[in-house]
Write a protein that holds these residues in place. Sequence first.
Motif, PDB file in Angstrom:
ATOM      1  N   ARG A 118       0.850  -1.205   0.000  1.00 19.29           N
ATOM      2  CA  ARG A 118       0.000   0.000   0.000  1.00 19.29           C
ATOM      3  C   ARG A 118       0.881   1.249   0.000  1.00 19.29           C
ATOM      4  O   ARG A 118       0.849   2.073   0.923  1.00 19.29           O
ATOM      5  CB  ARG A 118      -0.937  -0.033   1.223  1.00 19.29           C
ATOM      6  CG  ARG A 118      -2.009   1.037   1.200  1.00 19.29           C
ATOM      7  CD  ARG A 118      -2.976   0.926   0.084  1.00 19.29           C
ATOM      8  NE  ARG A 118      -3.800  -0.273   0.199  1.00 19.29           N
ATOM      9  CZ  ARG A 118      -4.465  -0.798  -0.807  1.00 19.29           C
ATOM     10  NH1 ARG A 118      -4.427  -0.238  -2.010  1.00 19.29           N
ATOM     11  NH2 ARG A 118      -5.179  -1.892  -0.629  1.00 19.29           N
ATOM     12  N   HIS A 119       1.706   1.378  -1.015  1.00 20.73           N
ATOM     13  CA  HIS A 119       2.556   2.565  -1.082  1.00 20.73           C
ATOM     14  C   HIS A 119       1.728   3.755  -1.562  1.00 20.73           C
ATOM     15  O   HIS A 119       0.555   3.609  -1.931  1.00 20.73           O
ATOM     16  CB  HIS A 119       3.788   2.308  -1.961  1.00 20.73           C
ATOM     17  CG  HIS A 119       3.449   1.877  -3.350  1.00 20.73           C
ATOM     18  ND1 HIS A 119       2.915   2.727  -4.267  1.00 20.73           N
ATOM     19  CD2 HIS A 119       3.555   0.668  -3.970  1.00 20.73           C
ATOM     20  CE1 HIS A 119       2.717   2.076  -5.412  1.00 20.73           C
ATOM     21  NE2 HIS A 119       3.098   0.825  -5.250  1.00 20.73           N
ATOM     22  N   LEU A 120       2.362   4.919  -1.558  1.00 17.48           N
ATOM     23  CA  LEU A 120       1.592   6.161  -1.739  1.00 17.48           C
ATOM     24  C   LEU A 120       1.056   6.377  -3.153  1.00 17.48           C
ATOM     25  O   LEU A 120       0.332   7.327  -3.401  1.00 17.48           O
ATOM     26  CB  LEU A 120       2.456   7.361  -1.326  1.00 17.48           C
ATOM     27  CG  LEU A 120       2.817   7.452   0.155  1.00 17.48           C
ATOM     28  CD1 LEU A 120       3.809   8.581   0.396  1.00 17.48           C
ATOM     29  CD2 LEU A 120       1.591   7.661   1.023  1.00 17.48           C
ATOM     30  N   ASN A 121       1.424   5.491  -4.075  1.00 15.98           N
ATOM     31  CA  ASN A 121       0.806   5.586  -5.400  1.00 15.98           C
ATOM     32  C   ASN A 121      -0.343   4.594  -5.553  1.00 15.98           C
ATOM     33  O   ASN A 121      -0.969   4.519  -6.606  1.00 15.98           O
ATOM     34  CB  ASN A 121       1.833   5.321  -6.511  1.00 15.98           C
ATOM     35  CG  ASN A 121       2.806   6.465  -6.630  1.00 15.98           C
ATOM     36  OD1 ASN A 121       2.450   7.618  -6.371  1.00 15.98           O
ATOM     37  ND2 ASN A 121       4.042   6.168  -6.993  1.00 15.98           N
ATOM     38  N   ASN A 122      -0.593   3.833  -4.492  1.00 13.92           N
ATOM     39  CA  ASN A 122      -1.679   2.855  -4.565  1.00 13.92           C
ATOM     40  C   ASN A 122      -2.949   3.314  -3.852  1.00 13.92           C
ATOM     41  O   ASN A 122      -3.836   2.516  -3.595  1.00 13.92           O
ATOM     42  CB  ASN A 122      -1.219   1.498  -4.022  1.00 13.92           C
ATOM     43  CG  ASN A 122      -0.522   0.691  -5.108  1.00 13.92           C
ATOM     44  OD1 ASN A 122      -0.644   0.998  -6.287  1.00 13.92           O
ATOM     45  ND2 ASN A 122       0.206  -0.338  -4.709  1.00 13.92           N
ATOM     46  N   PHE A 123      -3.004   4.595  -3.514  1.00 12.88           N
ATOM     47  CA  PHE A 123      -4.255   5.211  -3.064  1.00 12.88           C
ATOM     48  C   PHE A 123      -4.149   6.708  -3.296  1.00 12.88           C
ATOM     49  O   PHE A 123      -3.060   7.213  -3.588  1.00 12.88           O
ATOM     50  CB  PHE A 123      -4.573   4.848  -1.604  1.00 12.88           C
ATOM     51  CG  PHE A 123      -3.613   5.373  -0.572  1.00 12.88           C
ATOM     52  CD1 PHE A 123      -3.908   6.513   0.153  1.00 12.88           C
ATOM     53  CD2 PHE A 123      -2.417   4.721  -0.316  1.00 12.88           C
ATOM     54  CE1 PHE A 123      -3.029   6.990   1.127  1.00 12.88           C
ATOM     55  CE2 PHE A 123      -1.533   5.185   0.653  1.00 12.88           C
ATOM     56  CZ  PHE A 123      -1.838   6.324   1.374  1.00 12.88           C
ATOM     57  N   PHE A 150      -7.930   0.061  -4.886  1.00  9.14           N
ATOM     58  CA  PHE A 150      -7.439  -0.717  -6.030  1.00  9.14           C
ATOM     59  C   PHE A 150      -6.045  -1.252  -5.723  1.00  9.14           C
ATOM     60  O   PHE A 150      -5.433  -0.876  -4.724  1.00  9.14           O
ATOM     61  CB  PHE A 150      -7.428   0.133  -7.320  1.00  9.14           C
ATOM     62  CG  PHE A 150      -6.337   1.177  -7.348  1.00  9.14           C
ATOM     63  CD1 PHE A 150      -6.509   2.396  -6.721  1.00  9.14           C
ATOM     64  CD2 PHE A 150      -5.117   0.934  -7.988  1.00  9.14           C
ATOM     65  CE1 PHE A 150      -5.509   3.353  -6.724  1.00  9.14           C
ATOM     66  CE2 PHE A 150      -4.108   1.892  -8.002  1.00  9.14           C
ATOM     67  CZ  PHE A 150      -4.301   3.106  -7.364  1.00  9.14           C
ATOM     68  N   ASP A 151      -5.549  -2.122  -6.577  1.00  7.13           N
ATOM     69  CA  ASP A 151      -4.215  -2.727  -6.484  1.00  7.13           C
ATOM     70  C   ASP A 151      -3.960  -3.434  -5.146  1.00  7.13           C
ATOM     71  O   ASP A 151      -3.240  -2.929  -4.279  1.00  7.13           O
ATOM     72  CB  ASP A 151      -3.115  -1.681  -6.751  1.00  7.13           C
ATOM     73  CG  ASP A 151      -1.780  -2.378  -7.029  1.00  7.13           C
ATOM     74  OD1 ASP A 151      -1.750  -3.626  -7.064  1.00  7.13           O
ATOM     75  OD2 ASP A 151      -0.764  -1.676  -7.210  1.00  7.13           O
ATOM     76  N   ASN A 152      -4.545  -4.612  -5.037  1.00 11.27           N
ATOM     77  CA  ASN A 152      -4.425  -5.384  -3.789  1.00 11.27           C
ATOM     78  C   ASN A 152      -3.732  -6.727  -4.005  1.00 11.27           C
ATOM     79  O   ASN A 152      -3.858  -7.640  -3.200  1.00 11.27           O
ATOM     80  CB  ASN A 152      -5.832  -5.641  -3.221  1.00 11.27           C
ATOM     81  CG  ASN A 152      -6.659  -4.366  -3.199  1.00 11.27           C
ATOM     82  OD1 ASN A 152      -6.386  -3.476  -2.421  1.00 11.27           O
ATOM     83  ND2 ASN A 152      -7.629  -4.262  -4.082  1.00 11.27           N
TER      84      ASN A 152
HETATM   85 MG   LIG Z   1       0.102   0.051  -8.002  1.00 17.65          MG
END
Ligand SMILES: [Mg+2]
Length: 390
Positions: A273-278, A296-298
């Motif tokens: 859950r890095h800062l580009n994944n939300f 998204f992206d889980n």
């Molecule tokens: Mg991603």
Amino acid sequence: MKYIFMNKNTEVLLAEYDSGLGVFSKIYDIYNINYAPYILKNFYNDTSLRTNLSKWFQGRGIPSWRDKLDLLLHRLNQTTPSELLDKAFGLSLSDQYWLKPYDTDIKYDDINFFDHDFDYTEFMEASLSKNSKMVTREEALMTPNNTTDGMLKKAWIIEDGVRYLLKGGYKNEVLQPFNEVLASMICERLGFEHVTYTLDTYQDMVVSKCPCFITKDTEFITASQIRNDMERHDSTKDYEDYIKLLESHGIKDARIKMENMYILDFLMLNEDRHLNNFGIIRDVNTLEWLDVAPIFDNGQSLNIQDYNDEEVIISGQGRLFYEVKCFDEIIAVVKDIKRIDLSRLDDLALWFDDLLHKYQYITNMSDRRIHKLCILLNSRINKLKKLGRE
Ligand SMILES: [Mg+2]
Ligand SMILES: Nc1ncnc2c1ncn2[C@@H]1O[C@H](COP(=O)(O)OP(=O)(O)OP(=O)(O)O)[C@@H](O)[C@H]1O
């Protein structure tokens, strides 16, 4: 070449763009700087606007860490991802920025990929196929696939007019798409706003497939861009400040929505859950902050990287805002776990077990691994239930 840097129909600035290098070499004039990408906010009046615009533009393309990048570039007959950046006017399906050649009358409505179909077959093959031909037609590069972020092999496609993102697994890992679908199921049952992932097969591979969550009127702004403009303390305080900032921009239920994401991460042991994944969704016409982006992206979950045939590993670390932390610490940000009806997940492991078995003929995932994944999932649900009772 001289371009007007556009945000949908708004002229942002006039610049020289060096296509070979993928950089803006000169800014001639600034028209509507408020409509520039959010990350440039601190550079509006700065001499470094040009450098930071270039950096942002490059970051919007295919990253250097994309799985099998060399093969993809070879098949596309390109040397670096930056060569792709200004093809197709630099249009994307995650925002509305584009490059308008100076002295032309090209309109966003005539070219955007939300209204206009693109020829995706060759790029999809080059990206996902084990044996693909070289792409020779220039039109095959006129797609929003030139501007996708992320590590995984992926491709935008169109089905019945809907734009879907297909994503494969990392190298030979087959679990990613299933994790995406599991996350969608959890979110659906618990009522969390999310991007719905389904499974699809591409040649002998299972891939995940999700619809575009952006429209012609919106853009996705990553938490990373927003954080860039915030003061820095420790991750818990910065997380609080992030929520307050979202609330001050009128985003409703920002805290609940962020908590929901961390509940999902806890249940799935999501390590990515890095800062580009939300982030958030902004209206590109009014610049109003509309909502938290749907989850998204889980895929990078359930100990995907550390699978061990001998034991069930329950450790692993997630991320609170930007800091890597253990899941027990992260879940502490959820103020009231009791608001979630976790009994809705009671037969979830069984459902996941069925799903993994159904595709076993393609994935060759062992019974043992499937069994362990389901034990792991059950243990996470039980652990959260226990925390809810405390
Ligand atoms: Mg991603
Ligand atoms: N459904 C969607 N609609 C619009 N944009 C999307 C969608 N899904 C992903 N994106 C954009 O594409 C980027 C990459 O997608 P995603 O995060 O799913 O890929 P990834 O390869 O798994 O990333 P990572 O490197 O974080 O593992 C996202 O950060 C987002 O900007």
